[in-house]
Design a protein around this motif. Structure first.
Motif, PDB file in Angstrom:
ATOM      1  N   VAL A  63     -63.951  29.321 -45.064  1.00 17.77           N
ATOM      2  CA  VAL A  63     -64.692  28.071 -44.891  1.00 17.77           C
ATOM      3  C   VAL A  63     -64.816  27.729 -43.409  1.00 17.77           C
ATOM      4  CG1 VAL A  63     -64.639  25.576 -45.291  1.00 17.77           C
ATOM      5  CG2 VAL A  63     -64.098  27.149 -47.156  1.00 17.77           C
ATOM      6  N   ALA A  64     -63.736  27.944 -42.649  1.00 14.74           N
ATOM      7  CA  ALA A  64     -63.778  27.704 -41.202  1.00 14.74           C
ATOM      8  C   ALA A  64     -64.788  28.629 -40.538  1.00 14.74           C
ATOM      9  CB  ALA A  64     -62.391  27.905 -40.593  1.00 14.74           C
ATOM     10  N   THR A  65     -64.834  29.882 -40.994  1.00 14.19           N
ATOM     11  CA  THR A  65     -65.806  30.837 -40.464  1.00 14.19           C
ATOM     12  C   THR A  65     -67.231  30.391 -40.763  1.00 14.19           C
ATOM     13  OG1 THR A  65     -64.281  32.704 -40.681  1.00 14.19           O
ATOM     14  CG2 THR A  65     -66.629  33.225 -40.618  1.00 14.19           C
ATOM     15  N   TRP A  71     -72.550  25.966 -37.314  1.00 13.15           N
ATOM     16  CA  TRP A  71     -72.680  25.290 -36.017  1.00 13.15           C
ATOM     17  C   TRP A  71     -73.424  26.171 -35.016  1.00 13.15           C
ATOM     18  CZ3 TRP A  71     -72.763  20.818 -33.825  1.00 13.15           C
ATOM     19  CH2 TRP A  71     -72.590  20.704 -32.440  1.00 13.15           C
ATOM     20  N   HIS A  72     -73.120  27.440 -35.008  1.00 13.96           N
ATOM     21  CA  HIS A  72     -73.798  28.367 -34.101  1.00 13.96           C
ATOM     22  C   HIS A  72     -75.282  28.493 -34.441  1.00 13.96           C
ATOM     23  CE1 HIS A  72     -69.633  30.408 -33.434  1.00 13.96           C
ATOM     24  NE2 HIS A  72     -69.787  29.341 -32.683  1.00 13.96           N
ATOM     25  N   LYS A  78     -76.172  31.894 -28.616  1.00 14.09           N
ATOM     26  CA  LYS A  78     -76.437  33.330 -28.548  1.00 14.09           C
ATOM     27  C   LYS A  78     -75.167  34.156 -28.401  1.00 14.09           C
ATOM     28  CE  LYS A  78     -81.034  32.717 -26.534  1.00 14.09           C
ATOM     29  NZ  LYS A  78     -81.925  33.035 -25.384  1.00 14.09           N
ATOM     30  N   ASP A  79     -74.082  33.522 -27.979  1.00 14.42           N
ATOM     31  CA  ASP A  79     -72.828  34.243 -27.780  1.00 14.42           C
ATOM     32  C   ASP A  79     -71.942  34.223 -29.023  1.00 14.42           C
ATOM     33  OD1 ASP A  79     -73.495  34.785 -25.117  1.00 14.42           O
ATOM     34  OD2 ASP A  79     -72.723  32.828 -24.469  1.00 14.42           O
ATOM     35  N   ALA A  80     -72.442  33.621 -30.082  1.00 12.49           N
ATOM     36  CA  ALA A  80     -71.634  33.498 -31.299  1.00 12.49           C
ATOM     37  C   ALA A  80     -71.501  34.850 -32.000  1.00 12.49           C
ATOM     38  CB  ALA A  80     -72.277  32.487 -32.244  1.00 12.49           C
ATOM     39  N   ARG A  85     -72.647  34.349 -38.242  1.00  9.33           N
ATOM     40  CA  ARG A  85     -74.006  33.885 -38.529  1.00  9.33           C
ATOM     41  C   ARG A  85     -74.564  34.571 -39.770  1.00  9.33           C
ATOM     42  NH1 ARG A  85     -75.115  34.493 -32.864  1.00  9.33           N
ATOM     43  NH2 ARG A  85     -76.331  36.352 -33.386  1.00  9.33           N
ATOM     44  N   ARG A  86     -74.306  35.879 -39.893  1.00 11.98           N
ATOM     45  CA  ARG A  86     -74.833  36.622 -41.024  1.00 11.98           C
ATOM     46  C   ARG A  86     -74.255  36.121 -42.346  1.00 11.98           C
ATOM     47  NH1 ARG A  86     -74.351  41.209 -38.995  1.00 11.98           N
ATOM     48  NH2 ARG A  86     -72.333  41.872 -39.847  1.00 11.98           N
TER      49      ARG A  86
END
Length: 269
Positions: A63-65, A71-72, A78-80, A85-86
């Protein structure tokens, strides 16, 4: 509601929400097979809140991920981590079909016509056997990190079938994930992560209905139901994940088939 009724409903919801045996089907069966009145929308929302809290606690790292991934996404960082993200995008894609189609079905009132013992009996058997076939025959080599957006969408489309009582949201999503080659534990893990936005969406819809009806009063019955469903769901999740590390889905399939045959026997006998 009596104390016994609250305890039974909460335990049934907590155990069956994440096992591939259909929580909605079992909640329909409780009043159908007893002399108890229907528990009502408020209690349904309460026990679902309890199960949602359980999956949030058990998969708190995931969930934290997901929160970081979201948020990213909204901040265009772009550095996330691409993996974060996927996973977030995969979860969004897998949720869209059931939100759209489920909203339409709820608005039209069609789901009420499917709340019958006969339908639950047939769906328990049919989708249970489908789970057995794919669990036993498909290759097992993928984890969530390997998931592609198209695969997430396929699992999301499969989830739509769970609108029909007895299908099992967790069962049909695990079935689809197994068919796509994901391991049992990873199929269960993604299915449970999918439950977070799905339960939130369903709870929002039902909450709006409650708001429109003017019946928003909390009671000790609802709080007790939510608390008990949280505890039983947490135990059920931990038990399922431990079981799938070394065993198959077969016991759940056997249960579904026996349940389905018994229900159809009541209908046609």
């Amino acid at each position: 509601m009596t104390l016994l009724q609250i305890i039974v409903l909460a335990i049934v919801q907590g155990i069956t929400e994440f096992l591939p045996i259909s929580s909605s089907g079992h909640l329909i069966l409780v009043p159908a097979l007893t002399d108890w009145p229907d528990q009502g929308l408020l209690m349904d929302v309460g026990v679902h809140v309890g199960t949602l809290a359980a999956v949030l606690v058990y998969f708190r790292q995931d969930v934290a991920t997901l929160i970081r991934g979201f948020w990213h996404l909204v901040t265009f960082n772009k550095d996330a981590s691409p993996q974060n993200r996927r996973l977030m995008l995969a979860l969004i894609l897998s949720t869209i079909p059931v939100v759209v189609i489920g909203g339409i079905v709820s608005k039209m009132g069609w789901n009420d016509t499917w709340r019958t013992i006969e339908i639950i009996g047939w769906t328990s058997i049919i989708f249970g056997l489908l789970l057995y076939v794919l669990d036993k025959t498909c290759a097992v080599n993928k984890v969530i990190a390997d998931m592609r957006y198209g695969q997430a969408l396929i699992i999301g489309l499969a989830q739509v079938l769970a609108i029909i009582p007895g299908t099992s949201r967790s069962g049909i999503t695990m079935t689809a994930a197994r068919g796509l080659g994901f391991t049992r534990t990873e199929a269960a893990r993604f299915s449970m992560l999918m439950s977070i936005p799905t339960i939130l969406a369903a709870g929002t819809i039902e909450g709006l209905k409650l708001f429109e009806s003017g019946d928003m009063a909390l009671s000790t019955d609802i709080l007790l139901g939510a608390g008990l469903s949280f505890i039983t769901a947490l135990i059920a999740i931990a038990g399922l994940m431990t079981w799938l590390q070394k065993s198959s889905m077969t016991p759940f399939v056997i249960y579904r088939v026996i349940l389905g045959i018994g229900l159809l026997g009541l209908v046609y006998g």
